[in-house]
Design a protein around this motif. Sequence first.
Motif, PDB file in Angstrom:
ATOM      1  N   LEU A  67       0.830  -1.210   0.000  1.00 41.12           N
ATOM      2  CA  LEU A  67       0.000   0.000   0.000  1.00 41.12           C
ATOM      3  C   LEU A  67       0.861   1.256   0.000  1.00 41.12           C
ATOM      4  O   LEU A  67       0.548   2.235  -0.685  1.00 41.12           O
ATOM      5  N   ILE A  68       1.967   1.237   0.750  1.00 43.88           N
ATOM      6  CA  ILE A  68       2.893   2.378   0.756  1.00 43.88           C
ATOM      7  C   ILE A  68       3.520   2.553  -0.622  1.00 43.88           C
ATOM      8  O   ILE A  68       3.730   3.690  -1.081  1.00 43.88           O
ATOM      9  N   LEU A  69       3.821   1.460  -1.302  1.00 41.22           N
ATOM     10  CA  LEU A  69       4.375   1.529  -2.660  1.00 41.22           C
ATOM     11  C   LEU A  69       3.411   2.248  -3.599  1.00 41.22           C
ATOM     12  O   LEU A  69       3.807   3.151  -4.352  1.00 41.22           O
ATOM     13  N   ASN A  70       2.149   1.861  -3.570  1.00 35.85           N
ATOM     14  CA  ASN A  70       1.157   2.503  -4.428  1.00 35.85           C
ATOM     15  C   ASN A  70       0.914   3.948  -4.009  1.00 35.85           C
ATOM     16  O   ASN A  70       0.699   4.819  -4.863  1.00 35.85           O
ATOM     17  N   LEU A  71       0.965   4.224  -2.709  1.00 39.92           N
ATOM     18  CA  LEU A  71       0.808   5.598  -2.229  1.00 39.92           C
ATOM     19  C   LEU A  71       1.950   6.476  -2.722  1.00 39.92           C
ATOM     20  O   LEU A  71       1.733   7.625  -3.136  1.00 39.92           O
ATOM     21  N   ALA A  72       3.176   5.937  -2.717  1.00 40.95           N
ATOM     22  CA  ALA A  72       4.332   6.693  -3.202  1.00 40.95           C
ATOM     23  C   ALA A  72       4.215   6.959  -4.701  1.00 40.95           C
ATOM     24  O   ALA A  72       4.603   8.039  -5.175  1.00 40.95           O
ATOM     25  N   CYS A  73       3.692   6.003  -5.451  1.00 44.15           N
ATOM     26  CA  CYS A  73       3.489   6.216  -6.892  1.00 44.15           C
ATOM     27  C   CYS A  73       2.478   7.330  -7.138  1.00 44.15           C
ATOM     28  O   CYS A  73       2.692   8.205  -7.983  1.00 44.15           O
ATOM     29  N   ALA A  74       1.369   7.299  -6.383  1.00 46.09           N
ATOM     30  CA  ALA A  74       0.351   8.337  -6.524  1.00 46.09           C
ATOM     31  C   ALA A  74       0.899   9.700  -6.122  1.00 46.09           C
ATOM     32  O   ALA A  74       0.703  10.702  -6.823  1.00 46.09           O
ATOM     33  N   ASP A  75       1.603   9.743  -4.995  1.00 44.57           N
ATOM     34  CA  ASP A  75       2.149  11.009  -4.504  1.00 44.57           C
ATOM     35  C   ASP A  75       3.226  11.559  -5.442  1.00 44.57           C
ATOM     36  O   ASP A  75       3.279  12.764  -5.712  1.00 44.57           O
ATOM     37  N   GLY A  76       4.095  10.674  -5.935  1.00 45.71           N
ATOM     38  CA  GLY A  76       5.156  11.116  -6.835  1.00 45.71           C
ATOM     39  C   GLY A  76       4.604  11.691  -8.123  1.00 45.71           C
ATOM     40  O   GLY A  76       5.095  12.711  -8.629  1.00 45.71           O
ATOM     41  N   PHE A  77       3.563  11.051  -8.654  1.00 49.37           N
ATOM     42  CA  PHE A  77       2.956  11.545  -9.889  1.00 49.37           C
ATOM     43  C   PHE A  77       2.282  12.883  -9.654  1.00 49.37           C
ATOM     44  O   PHE A  77       2.352  13.794 -10.491  1.00 49.37           O
ATOM     45  N   LEU A  78       1.633  13.027  -8.488  1.00 47.99           N
ATOM     46  CA  LEU A  78       0.988  14.295  -8.149  1.00 47.99           C
ATOM     47  C   LEU A  78       2.024  15.405  -8.011  1.00 47.99           C
ATOM     48  O   LEU A  78       1.799  16.536  -8.452  1.00 47.99           O
ATOM     49  N   MET A  79       3.172  15.080  -7.406  1.00 48.32           N
ATOM     50  CA  MET A  79       4.244  16.071  -7.262  1.00 48.32           C
ATOM     51  C   MET A  79       4.772  16.520  -8.625  1.00 48.32           C
ATOM     52  O   MET A  79       5.112  17.686  -8.817  1.00 48.32           O
ATOM     53  N   ALA A  80       4.842  15.594  -9.566  1.00 42.48           N
ATOM     54  CA  ALA A  80       5.321  15.953 -10.904  1.00 42.48           C
ATOM     55  C   ALA A  80       4.373  16.939 -11.582  1.00 42.48           C
ATOM     56  O   ALA A  80       4.803  17.811 -12.351  1.00 42.48           O
ATOM     57  N   LEU A  81       3.069  16.837 -11.268  1.00 45.72           N
ATOM     58  CA  LEU A  81       2.090  17.742 -11.864  1.00 45.72           C
ATOM     59  C   LEU A  81       2.172  19.153 -11.281  1.00 45.72           C
ATOM     60  O   LEU A  81       1.653  20.100 -11.878  1.00 45.72           O
ATOM     61  N   SER A  82       2.819  19.296 -10.130  1.00 40.75           N
ATOM     62  CA  SER A  82       2.877  20.609  -9.488  1.00 40.75           C
ATOM     63  C   SER A  82       3.620  21.640 -10.331  1.00 40.75           C
ATOM     64  O   SER A  82       3.446  22.848 -10.133  1.00 40.75           O
ATOM     65  N   ILE A  83       4.426  21.187 -11.282  1.00 41.72           N
ATOM     66  CA  ILE A  83       5.151  22.132 -12.141  1.00 41.72           C
ATOM     67  C   ILE A  83       4.184  23.003 -12.940  1.00 41.72           C
ATOM     68  O   ILE A  83       4.453  24.175 -13.218  1.00 41.72           O
ATOM     69  N   PHE A  84       3.027  22.440 -13.302  1.00 37.67           N
ATOM     70  CA  PHE A  84       2.021  23.213 -14.043  1.00 37.67           C
ATOM     71  C   PHE A  84       1.481  24.357 -13.187  1.00 37.67           C
ATOM     72  O   PHE A  84       1.262  25.467 -13.681  1.00 37.67           O
ATOM     73  N   PHE A  85       1.274  24.088 -11.899  1.00 33.18           N
ATOM     74  CA  PHE A  85       0.729  25.114 -11.010  1.00 33.18           C
ATOM     75  C   PHE A  85       1.776  26.172 -10.673  1.00 33.18           C
ATOM     76  O   PHE A  85       1.436  27.330 -10.442  1.00 33.18           O
ATOM     77  N   ILE A  86       3.028  25.767 -10.629  1.00 38.09           N
ATOM     78  CA  ILE A  86       4.098  26.737 -10.402  1.00 38.09           C
ATOM     79  C   ILE A  86       4.132  27.755 -11.542  1.00 38.09           C
ATOM     80  O   ILE A  86       4.205  28.967 -11.322  1.00 38.09           O
ATOM     81  N   ILE A  87       4.054  27.255 -12.766  1.00 40.25           N
ATOM     82  CA  ILE A  87       4.065  28.138 -13.945  1.00 40.25           C
ATOM     83  C   ILE A  87       2.818  29.014 -13.966  1.00 40.25           C
ATOM     84  O   ILE A  87       2.875  30.212 -14.282  1.00 40.25           O
ATOM     85  N   PHE A  88       1.677  28.428 -13.618  1.00 35.06           N
ATOM     86  CA  PHE A  88       0.425  29.185 -13.606  1.00 35.06           C
ATOM     87  C   PHE A  88       0.485  30.343 -12.618  1.00 35.06           C
ATOM     88  O   PHE A  88       0.124  31.483 -12.940  1.00 35.06           O
ATOM     89  N   LEU A  89       0.956  30.075 -11.400  1.00 33.87           N
ATOM     90  CA  LEU A  89       1.028  31.120 -10.385  1.00 33.87           C
ATOM     91  C   LEU A  89       2.087  32.160 -10.721  1.00 33.87           C
ATOM     92  O   LEU A  89       1.939  33.341 -10.391  1.00 33.87           O
ATOM     93  N   ALA A  90       3.146  31.735 -11.399  1.00 34.28           N
ATOM     94  CA  ALA A  90       4.210  32.671 -11.759  1.00 34.28           C
ATOM     95  C   ALA A  90       3.760  33.620 -12.868  1.00 34.28           C
ATOM     96  O   ALA A  90       4.036  34.823 -12.830  1.00 34.28           O
TER      97      ALA A  90
END
Length: 326
Positions: A67-90
């Motif tokens: 379960l931790i493995l799948n949680l890390a996959c979900a969290d890691g993918f979500l973190m990768a998407l944060s680049i879009f929000f960084i650009i949007f806010l900038a």
Amino acid sequence: WIRENPSFISAETTPDPDEENAVKNNYSTAIGALIFSLVFLLGVPGNLFVVWSILARCRQRSVTTLLILNLACADGFLMALSIFFIIFLALRTWVFGNAMCKIVFYLCHSNMYASVFLITLMSVNRLLAVVFPHTLYRLITRKVVRRVILGTWVLVIVMSIPSLVFRDVKGVRFEYAFQTVAGFIIPYAIIITSYVLILKRLRETRFQRNFRSEKLILAIVIMFGLFWLPYHVVNMIRVCKGIFSTNNPITTSNLLHDIAESTRAVAAALAFISSCANPVLYTFAGKSYIKNNGFAFMAKLFEGTSSETETKTTAQKKKNKQTKCT
């Protein structure tokens, strides 16, 4: 919170006149951009390290570890998407187009549901291991766990469809309410119930006290709740704003609108922190292994969840034998 920006709304949609700018508050925007930047830099490599530790170094994979493995996959993918929000806010504007806006929000919501559901499964798994070690818990085989995890991913994929379908103002409000109920209130009701029963059982059996698995999972649960609570509070403020705009004076609606607009960038950024906080949490939990195991310390920590389950089962058997003898 990007969806209300007029540049993201299709020609067929009539935007709310109160929502002409998705990021009006300079202070909130700056803090949000800073937080997103930090979680991107920490969350992506941190969750990748968790995945690597489990796949490459972990020899014994318990249910909690899977379960931790799948949680890390979900969290890691979500973190990768944060680049879009960084650009949007900038840039203060969405430059990736309407289709990409839908895709990014769909993926974000999918991973949000995946995270909370996986954490809920962790709590339920510990409940079965502690309260029903000789009945229900014996039915949890590796095959069953894999099917449950696969079913969870299918469920979150389906539940995130409203992110693609509901684009008008009323639809957005429905989606906010749905996210909060299905992605926070219901899962946390299950989690709290599980831990109430677990704590009750731990008080009844001395040998089951102070195990690392319960502490680690409880810490994950608390951190997730603390960081996601502001996001869901803002969601409900926006839902209430829509209700007041039709049934009450416009001043109340404007007040709720201002509160939501001034806090949603920070609230969304705080929600992302929960996905980069888990690797930090695992590091503190496994710091005693660092000296002897080096980079394999996290794998050693996760392997402990297997040995603890076996210890509980063995202890319960010994207790039953002693009871029969007396």
